[in-house]
Design a protein around this motif. Structure first.
Motif, PDB file in Angstrom:
ATOM      1  N   LEU A 144       1.759  -6.551  -5.944  1.00 39.93           N
ATOM      2  CA  LEU A 144       1.390  -7.714  -6.753  1.00 39.93           C
ATOM      3  C   LEU A 144      -0.108  -7.744  -7.038  1.00 39.93           C
ATOM      4  N   LEU A 145      -0.928  -7.478  -6.029  1.00 42.37           N
ATOM      5  CA  LEU A 145      -2.380  -7.475  -6.242  1.00 42.37           C
ATOM      6  C   LEU A 145      -2.801  -6.337  -7.158  1.00 42.37           C
ATOM      7  N   GLN A 146      -2.163  -5.178  -7.011  1.00 43.73           N
ATOM      8  CA  GLN A 146      -2.452  -4.081  -7.924  1.00 43.73           C
ATOM      9  C   GLN A 146      -2.128  -4.463  -9.361  1.00 43.73           C
ATOM     10  N   LEU A 147      -0.973  -5.086  -9.553  1.00 46.02           N
ATOM     11  CA  LEU A 147      -0.530  -5.442 -10.897  1.00 46.02           C
ATOM     12  C   LEU A 147      -1.444  -6.487 -11.533  1.00 46.02           C
ATOM     13  N   VAL A 148      -1.807  -7.507 -10.751  1.00 48.69           N
ATOM     14  CA  VAL A 148      -2.584  -8.615 -11.307  1.00 48.69           C
ATOM     15  C   VAL A 148      -4.051  -8.238 -11.489  1.00 48.69           C
ATOM     16  N   PHE A 149      -4.713  -7.839 -10.377  1.00 44.75           N
ATOM     17  CA  PHE A 149      -6.160  -7.624 -10.419  1.00 44.75           C
ATOM     18  C   PHE A 149      -6.548  -6.217 -10.858  1.00 44.75           C
ATOM     19  N   GLY A 150      -5.639  -5.255 -10.694  1.00 35.62           N
ATOM     20  CA  GLY A 150      -5.977  -3.897 -11.072  1.00 35.62           C
ATOM     21  C   GLY A 150      -5.544  -3.515 -12.469  1.00 35.62           C
ATOM     22  N   VAL A 151      -4.340  -3.988 -12.892  1.00 35.43           N
ATOM     23  CA  VAL A 151      -3.787  -3.573 -14.184  1.00 35.43           C
ATOM     24  C   VAL A 151      -4.049  -4.624 -15.265  1.00 35.43           C
ATOM     25  N   HIS A 152      -3.583  -5.852 -15.036  1.00 39.09           N
ATOM     26  CA  HIS A 152      -3.693  -6.873 -16.086  1.00 39.09           C
ATOM     27  C   HIS A 152      -5.118  -7.377 -16.269  1.00 39.09           C
ATOM     28  N   LEU A 153      -5.783  -7.771 -15.190  1.00 43.58           N
ATOM     29  CA  LEU A 153      -7.139  -8.305 -15.299  1.00 43.58           C
ATOM     30  C   LEU A 153      -8.199  -7.210 -15.307  1.00 43.58           C
ATOM     31  N   GLY A 154      -7.934  -6.114 -14.626  1.00 40.81           N
ATOM     32  CA  GLY A 154      -8.890  -5.009 -14.590  1.00 40.81           C
ATOM     33  C   GLY A 154     -10.156  -5.308 -13.829  1.00 40.81           C
ATOM     34  N   TRP A 155     -10.121  -6.253 -12.913  1.00 36.51           N
ATOM     35  CA  TRP A 155     -11.314  -6.620 -12.149  1.00 36.51           C
ATOM     36  C   TRP A 155     -11.628  -5.602 -11.050  1.00 36.51           C
ATOM     37  N   LEU A 156     -10.590  -5.019 -10.478  1.00 35.82           N
ATOM     38  CA  LEU A 156     -10.765  -4.120  -9.338  1.00 35.82           C
ATOM     39  C   LEU A 156      -9.949  -2.851  -9.552  1.00 35.82           C
ATOM     40  N   PRO A 157     -10.332  -1.748  -8.910  1.00 39.19           N
ATOM     41  CA  PRO A 157      -9.530  -0.520  -9.013  1.00 39.19           C
ATOM     42  C   PRO A 157      -8.146  -0.721  -8.394  1.00 39.19           C
ATOM     43  N   ALA A 158      -7.124  -0.237  -9.087  1.00 30.99           N
ATOM     44  CA  ALA A 158      -5.753  -0.395  -8.598  1.00 30.99           C
ATOM     45  C   ALA A 158      -5.405   0.619  -7.523  1.00 30.99           C
ATOM     46  N   GLY A 183      -6.827   4.718  -5.510  1.00 32.06           N
ATOM     47  CA  GLY A 183      -7.782   5.803  -5.438  1.00 32.06           C
ATOM     48  C   GLY A 183      -8.975   5.455  -4.562  1.00 32.06           C
ATOM     49  N   TRP A 184      -9.891   6.418  -4.447  1.00 32.01           N
ATOM     50  CA  TRP A 184     -11.040   6.222  -3.576  1.00 32.01           C
ATOM     51  C   TRP A 184     -12.239   6.978  -4.116  1.00 32.01           C
ATOM     52  N   VAL A 185     -13.370   6.304  -4.176  1.00 33.67           N
ATOM     53  CA  VAL A 185     -14.653   6.898  -4.507  1.00 33.67           C
ATOM     54  C   VAL A 185     -15.571   6.639  -3.327  1.00 33.67           C
ATOM     55  N   SER A 186     -16.171   7.681  -2.791  1.00 34.88           N
ATOM     56  CA  SER A 186     -16.979   7.551  -1.584  1.00 34.88           C
ATOM     57  C   SER A 186     -18.095   6.518  -1.779  1.00 34.88           C
ATOM     58  N   GLY A 187     -18.170   5.582  -0.838  1.00 38.19           N
ATOM     59  CA  GLY A 187     -19.201   4.548  -0.876  1.00 38.19           C
ATOM     60  C   GLY A 187     -18.879   3.370  -1.776  1.00 38.19           C
ATOM     61  N   SER A 188     -17.710   3.351  -2.403  1.00 39.31           N
ATOM     62  CA  SER A 188     -17.351   2.270  -3.313  1.00 39.31           C
ATOM     63  C   SER A 188     -16.706   1.117  -2.544  1.00 39.31           C
ATOM     64  N   VAL A 189     -17.363  -0.045  -2.585  1.00 33.25           N
ATOM     65  CA  VAL A 189     -16.813  -1.232  -1.931  1.00 33.25           C
ATOM     66  C   VAL A 189     -15.652  -1.790  -2.745  1.00 33.25           C
ATOM     67  N   ALA A 190     -15.709  -1.648  -4.065  1.00 33.89           N
ATOM     68  CA  ALA A 190     -14.663  -2.204  -4.924  1.00 33.89           C
ATOM     69  C   ALA A 190     -13.297  -1.615  -4.616  1.00 33.89           C
ATOM     70  N   HIS A 191     -13.263  -0.341  -4.223  1.00 36.88           N
ATOM     71  CA  HIS A 191     -11.982   0.294  -3.911  1.00 36.88           C
ATOM     72  C   HIS A 191     -11.386  -0.196  -2.603  1.00 36.88           C
ATOM     73  N   LEU A 192     -12.179  -0.896  -1.795  1.00 35.36           N
ATOM     74  CA  LEU A 192     -11.684  -1.403  -0.515  1.00 35.36           C
ATOM     75  C   LEU A 192     -11.227  -2.847  -0.582  1.00 35.36           C
ATOM     76  N   VAL A 193     -11.552  -3.554  -1.657  1.00 36.68           N
ATOM     77  CA  VAL A 193     -11.278  -4.995  -1.708  1.00 36.68           C
ATOM     78  C   VAL A 193      -9.787  -5.278  -1.620  1.00 36.68           C
ATOM     79  N   LEU A 194      -8.993  -4.661  -2.459  1.00 41.27           N
ATOM     80  CA  LEU A 194      -7.555  -4.931  -2.456  1.00 41.27           C
ATOM     81  C   LEU A 194      -6.874  -4.448  -1.175  1.00 41.27           C
ATOM     82  N   PRO A 195      -7.134  -3.219  -0.695  1.00 42.66           N
ATOM     83  CA  PRO A 195      -6.497  -2.810   0.568  1.00 42.66           C
ATOM     84  C   PRO A 195      -6.874  -3.705   1.744  1.00 42.66           C
ATOM     85  N   VAL A 196      -8.150  -4.077   1.851  1.00 44.78           N
ATOM     86  CA  VAL A 196      -8.571  -4.940   2.953  1.00 44.78           C
ATOM     87  C   VAL A 196      -7.916  -6.306   2.835  1.00 44.78           C
ATOM     88  N   THR A 197      -7.784  -6.821   1.620  1.00 46.25           N
ATOM     89  CA  THR A 197      -7.126  -8.117   1.420  1.00 46.25           C
ATOM     90  C   THR A 197      -5.669  -8.066   1.856  1.00 46.25           C
TER      91      THR A 197
END
Length: 307
Positions: free
Chosen positions: A149-163, A165-179
């Motif tokens: 659900l979080l991937q669909l809403v914030f990653g696909v539809h809104l595009g606020w966060l990465p749905a 994958g991982w980029v070294s040192g990227s905090v944005a890629h950790l927001v959804l998994p940590v949540t």
């Protein structure tokens, strides 16, 4: 205290051996094997592979061979990922898994304690109802559905966060998994904190402190928070172990480079070494966390004495 810790370590040894034995035989008795692919291997190649990994031996001999290697600190080789041993794969993936779980643990613990305190202080008022609703959502929705659900809403539809994958040192890629990891943990802690705080606030010594004219903040800081934390502390050890094991599925969903991708692939491919090695690793982590929780519990509550 040290004597108690030593006794706990000794008592954990037979438990660990039983767990290793059960996991070994359940995994080996399951249908299929590491070399059962869509394309059948030539009989000679298959026989050589089975001999190389001691799979041609009787099951009981395979068990004793594995336990003997385990006592020497050897988790064995991977039967699917060529050229890697289980210890190597754990060394590569586990630091990321531990980092992800610790982020979720710290954030969820802080949010859960504060939310539980506020819910108890404002019992049966609108802040309490709102927090109970949020808690129920976190407990009822499973991790894999919450992640989707979080991937669909914030990653696909809104595009606020990465749905994913991982980029070294990227905090944005950790927001959804940590949540996804932190929400159920924070919900359980807030429920424990709320119930414990309500009980403490109704105790005689808290009423006495209020009768002496102490302010509400001082009463909470000096007399209520520490005893109310006891049930929460008891949960923190198992809670961190839940986050570590729960991160396996979350890492697979979000495509993160933790130990989860190795474990899920190994389970599907019957890679006995990785599955057993990961299980043993988490078993020892759980035993160690439970011991630490017992020691912290004794520090928080002087009435607790281990005989």
């Amino acid at each position: 205290m040290l004597a108690y810790a030593f006794r706990r370590v000794l008592s954990a040894i037979p438990i660990a051996l039983i767990a290793v034995t059960v996991c070994f035989f359940i995994l080996r008795l399951a249908p299929g094997g590491p070399f059962d692919g869509e394309r059948a291997l030539p009989p000679t190649v298959l026989a050589n592979l089975r001999a190389h990994y001691s799979l041609d031996q009787p099951l009981i001999m395979q068990y004793f061979i594995y336990v003997g290697r385990l006592l020497q600190g050897d988790l064995g080789p991977s039967m699917v990922i060529d050229g890697f041993r289980v210890a190597d794969l754990i060394r590569i993936g586990f630091p990321f898994t531990l980092t992800l779980a610790l982020y979720a643990f710290v954030i969820a613990t802080a949010i859960g304690i504060v939310a539980g305190m506020l819910s108890a202080v404002y019992q049966n008022k609108w802040p309490d109802y709102v927090m109970v609703l949020v808690v129920m959502i976190g407990v009822v929705i499973p991790n894999f559905l919450n992640a989707a659900l979080l991937q669909l809403v914030f990653g696909v539809h809104l595009g606020w966060l990465p749905a994913g994958g991982w980029v070294s040192g990227s905090v944005a890629h950790l927001v959804l998994p940590v949540t996804v990891l932190a929400w159920p943990h924070a919900a359980r802690i807030s429920r424990l904190m709320r119930g414990s705080m309500i009980e403490v606030l109704g105790s005689n010594y808290v009423r006495t402190a209020r009768a002496k004219g102490l302010g509400e903040r001082l009463v909470l800081a000096r007399h209520a928070i520490k005893p109310a934390l006891l049930p929460v502390v008891s949960y923190l050890g198992p809670g961190l172990s839940y986050l570590l094991t729960g991160s396996l599925a979350v890492e697979q969903i979000f495509g993160l480079p933790g130990i989860g991708k190795y474990f899920v692939t190994a389970a599907l491919n019957r890679d006995y070494g990785i599955v057993l090695g990961t299980t043993i690793l988490y078993m020892f982590i759980i035993l160690a966390l439970n011991l630490i929780v017992d020691l912290v519990y004794a520090w928080l509550d002087p009435k607790v004495r281990y005989r």
